[in-house]
Write a protein that holds these residues in place. Structure first.
Motif, PDB file in Angstrom:
ATOM      1  N   MET A   7      -4.712   5.164   0.847  1.00 38.42           N
ATOM      2  CA  MET A   7      -3.660   4.153   0.912  1.00 38.42           C
ATOM      3  C   MET A   7      -2.637   4.501   1.991  1.00 38.42           C
ATOM      4  SD  MET A   7      -3.770   1.454  -0.895  1.00 38.42           S
ATOM      5  CE  MET A   7      -5.467   1.345  -0.453  1.00 38.42           C
TER       6      MET A   7
ATOM      7  N   PRO B 259       0.812  -1.231   0.000  1.00 40.68           N
ATOM      8  CA  PRO B 259       0.000   0.000   0.000  1.00 40.68           C
ATOM      9  C   PRO B 259       0.841   1.275   0.000  1.00 40.68           C
ATOM     10  CG  PRO B 259      -0.192  -1.151   2.099  1.00 40.68           C
ATOM     11  CD  PRO B 259       0.527  -2.067   1.179  1.00 40.68           C
TER      12      PRO B 259
ATOM     13  N   SER C   6      -4.904  -3.339  -1.509  1.00 39.38           N
ATOM     14  CA  SER C   6      -5.628  -3.746  -0.301  1.00 39.38           C
ATOM     15  C   SER C   6      -5.847  -5.240  -0.287  1.00 39.38           C
ATOM     16  CB  SER C   6      -6.986  -3.058  -0.228  1.00 39.38           C
ATOM     17  OG  SER C   6      -6.832  -1.696  -0.270  1.00 39.38           O
TER      18      SER C   6
ATOM     19  N   SER D  32      -5.350   0.800  -5.848  1.00 42.05           N
ATOM     20  CA  SER D  32      -5.597   0.776  -4.404  1.00 42.05           C
ATOM     21  C   SER D  32      -6.287  -0.508  -4.010  1.00 42.05           C
ATOM     22  CB  SER D  32      -6.471   1.951  -3.980  1.00 42.05           C
ATOM     23  OG  SER D  32      -6.051   3.110  -4.597  1.00 42.05           O
TER      24      SER D  32
ATOM     25  N   SER E 236     -10.368  -2.297   4.462  1.00 46.81           N
ATOM     26  CA  SER E 236      -9.921  -1.456   3.356  1.00 46.81           C
ATOM     27  C   SER E 236     -10.371  -2.041   2.027  1.00 46.81           C
ATOM     28  CB  SER E 236      -8.404  -1.312   3.394  1.00 46.81           C
ATOM     29  OG  SER E 236      -7.942  -0.726   2.216  1.00 46.81           O
TER      30      SER E 236
ATOM     31  N   ALA F 269       0.304   4.289  -2.933  1.00 45.06           N
ATOM     32  CA  ALA F 269      -0.127   5.671  -2.706  1.00 45.06           C
ATOM     33  C   ALA F 269       0.470   6.651  -3.722  1.00 45.06           C
ATOM     34  CB  ALA F 269       0.173   6.088  -1.272  1.00 45.06           C
TER      35      ALA F 269
ATOM     36  N   TYR G  59      -7.647   8.504  -3.214  1.00 40.81           N
ATOM     37  CA  TYR G  59      -7.105   7.134  -3.144  1.00 40.81           C
ATOM     38  C   TYR G  59      -5.703   7.133  -2.543  1.00 40.81           C
ATOM     39  CZ  TYR G  59     -11.035   5.664  -6.002  1.00 40.81           C
ATOM     40  OH  TYR G  59     -12.294   5.414  -6.448  1.00 40.81           O
TER      41      TYR G  59
END
Lengths: 149, 513
Positions: free
Chosen positions: B121, B17, B41, B37, B93, B21, B117
């Motif tokens: 993240m 994650p 997750s 994302s 998430s 990002a 997003y």
């Protein structure tokens, strides 16, 4: 534990006294000031106090920078707290800039950065929502009573 | 590939994650950002499942970052307790993201979607990091990563209601004070021991009960984390933040952020500071215990009088945090187990409720309860989800809420505290009041015609229904089949309470240099 509250004690812990004074000053500003910008300033002072706590705890009296020089028995300061606080400083900068950005947005939408004025506007909004609901409920009740007749 | 997973699962959980990002932001395309994302997750979720399966029998995994052996290097240490929390956070998430994709369309300007997003993240990374790390200062860093992105996520709600801005600002101030208190505490224990590795700290602190520095460090750490987890009198930031944040953010935060903070408190109280310490037991008995009871009643009562449904759920969260703290304050393995079971159960329940409420708000555009009148007929699936979630919140048999209350009652009775079990039941009755008030409005009240959108409001699309119902079904499934959750929670409680975390660990990913 027994200790004497005398001059050597006070002077020997000077960095802690300064830390406590700075910390409480910062915390007081955050709590007591209504201006959002001043609160951020207070928060900064509060955080700087912690930086000081860390930096002073790593210092060894007479110590040099922790670089290997080859001289045996040379005292050097503990670098770890200094590195740790570098991270905390970065976090502090991020927090400050985010806080300032939020203040800009608040100023744009509310037209003020005084906490009590913002609070009042928020409460007015909440009250108007409540009034609308009460009015609607009263109208439904009246309607119900009328249809019963 | 398998070798990579086997050797580096503890770091990959965070790394995936964390990389997602900036990539989500660089792509600049909201569809791609969403897919990235979601993939991150799901990957984290699968890795968390893998980790939980490895540690559910009581083994402890240790991962040395960069191959540097602790206590010098940073260590990630996984036991049943944090594997459970990792699972909760990553599962939530993965479930909330598909919902968010639809729901943020009406809440956040389109140009900000990729940023949303990215922040989501980062927040996710931070929460996972706080959970998995075995290094005390690392906890602070990840705590701030998650908190800073949370402030942004809350402030994104300003598009719909400008009060999100003042809520985010309040949260920022209080959250930073909490984090700074936490750092002061860490500094003090570093001063006393000269180490930051949790296992090392535990060993050195175990003989330092009468040390004043250690005592004040404990106070700073508990209050600092207490601000983050909204222990009753320190909860001021929570209602505003949950109420005005975008719906998906509220769901994610309510289900995970406070849970992770509770985990962190547990880790510091139980593993780092010895539970033998007299001052720690006093803190539990004289401070946390009464505040937990007050939270259970006061917050529930305040929830009854709310007109904004998200605010009602937020106050209910504070009350539920009271139950979790009560479990800790009982100071027994069963009590801790109750806390950990409730951690999972409440995450699922509150997640489902916030998603369902978010779906209604998405359709009618108002978070006020009065405007939701009669929606039971228009949105049958969403309303059914609210009913089941509400039942779970009360603790009706057949839902997860019952399981946690049952374990908590057992723990209270085990300690011979029958008035406390009475208090648990009584406060649950207050939950009946606010849940019923909302359900009655949904099903029995006439539709509020004054809301223009309400007249043609219809059931939301599958992209919102599926996440909501996954959580609802999970809450029913584990309500009937509580064996798995209770077993993991018992194992986790054992690891925390009886020092399993500090035992010799299985080193994954190489011995280190």
């Amino acid at each position: 534990m027994e200790f004497n509250f005398d001059l050597p004690f006070i002077l020997g812990h000077l960095n802690y006294w300064l830390f406590v004074i700075l910390m409480l000053t910062g915390l007081y500003i955050v709590v007591a000031r209504g201006n959002l910008l001043k609160k951020i300033v207070g928060l900064n002072i509060f955080q700087v106090a912690v930086f000081m706590l860390y930096i002073s705890m790593g210092k060894v009296a007479g110590g040099t920078a922790p670089i290997l020089t080859g001289t045996a028995g040379e005292a050097y300061s503990n670098p770890l707290p200094h590195v740790l606080i570098l991270t905390a400083i970065v976090v502090g900068i991020a927090t400050t800039s985010l806080g300032l950005a939020l203040i800009v947005r608040i100023n744009e939408t509310y037209g003020t950065i005084e906490e009590d004025e913002i609070l009042e506007m928020d409460q007015q909004k909440g009250q108007s929502e409540l009034d609308a609901i009460n009015k609607a409920a009263a109208a439904t009740d009246a309607q119900g009573a009328a249809s019963k007749k | 590939m398998m070798a990579l997973v086997e050797n580096h699962a503890p770091i990959l959980v965070i790394l995936i994650p964390l990389l997602a990002a900036p990539l989500a932001m660089l792509f600049g395309n909201k569809g791609l950002a969403f897919l990235l994302s979601l993939a991150a997750s799901v990957a984290s979720f699968l890795l968390s499942v893998y980790l939980l399966l490895l540690v559910r029998d009581g083994t402890v995994l240790s991962y040395h970052i960069g191959g540097w052996a602790p206590p010098l290097g940073i260590e990630y240490r996984v036991d049943a307790a944090n594997a459970l929390v990792l699972l909760i956070v990553s599962a939530l998430s993965a479930v909330v993201l598909p919902f968010a994709r639809t729901s943020i369309a009406t809440e956040i300007a389109e140009k900000h979607h990729t940023l949303f997003y990215a922040c989501f993240m980062l927040c996710f990374t931070g929460l996972m990091g706080v959970t998995i790390t075995g290094d005390a200062f690392n906890v602070f860093v990840f705590l701030e990563v998650s908190s800073l992105s949370t402030y942004v996520l809350v402030a994104l709600g300003a598009e719909k209601d400008r009060r999100a801005l003042s809520a985010a600002y309040d949260y920022l101030i209080l959250g930073t004070i909490g984090a700074t208190f936490f750092v002061i505490g860490l500094g003090l224990i570093y001063m006393a021991t000269g180490t930051l590795n949790m296992v090392d700290l535990a060993e050195r602190l175990s003989t330092m009960e009468s040390n004043r520095t250690v005592r004040s460090a404990f106070a700073f750490i508990v209050i600092g984390l207490g601000l983050k987890l909204a222990i009753y009198p320190l909860h001021r930031w929570l209602p505003g933040a949950y109420t005005y944040a975008p719906s998906a953010v509220s769901a994610f935060l309510a289900a995970t952020a406070t849970k992770v903070a509770i985990y962190a408190v547990l880790r510091f109280m139980m593993s780092v500071f010895s539970i033998k310490f007299g001052f720690e037991q006093d803190t539990m008995t004289y401070i946390i215990f009464p505040f937990a009871i007050i939270a259970m009643f006061a917050a529930s009562l305040i929830a009854v009088y709310q007109i904004n449904v998200k605010r009602m759920l937020a106050y209910s969260s504070i009350a539920q945090i009271g139950y979790m703290l009560l479990g800790i304050a009982l100071f027994s393995t069963t009590g801790l187990s109750a806390t950990l079971v409730h951690l999972f159960n409440h995450a699922v329940t509150k997640g489902a409720l916030f998603l369902a409420v978010g779906a209604i708000i998405f359709q009618i555009g108002s978070p006020l309860m009065a405007n939701m009148a009669g929606m039971g007929k228009k949105m049958p699936w969403t309303s059914a989800a609210i009913v089941i979630g509400g039942l779970s919140l009360i603790g009706v048999p057949g839902t997860v809420g019952f399981v946690s209350k049952w374990v908590l009652l057992t723990a209270a009775l085990e300690n011979g505290l029958w008035p406390i079990s009475l208090a648990i039941v009584l406060s649950s009755l207050i939950a009946v009041v606010y849940v019923w008030k909302f359900v009655e409005l949904l099903y029995l009240a006439p539709i509020d015609e004054s809301v223009a959108a309400a007249a043609n409001a219809k059931e939301v699309s599958l992209s919102m229904l599926v996440p909501m119902w996954i959580l609802v079904l999970v809450s029913v499934w584990f309500g009937f089949d509580a064996e798995f959750t209770v077993q993991v929670a018992n194992q986790a409680a054992d690891s925390l309470f009886n020092g399993g975390f500090l035992k010799d660990a299985v080193i994954v990913g190489g011995e280190g240099r």
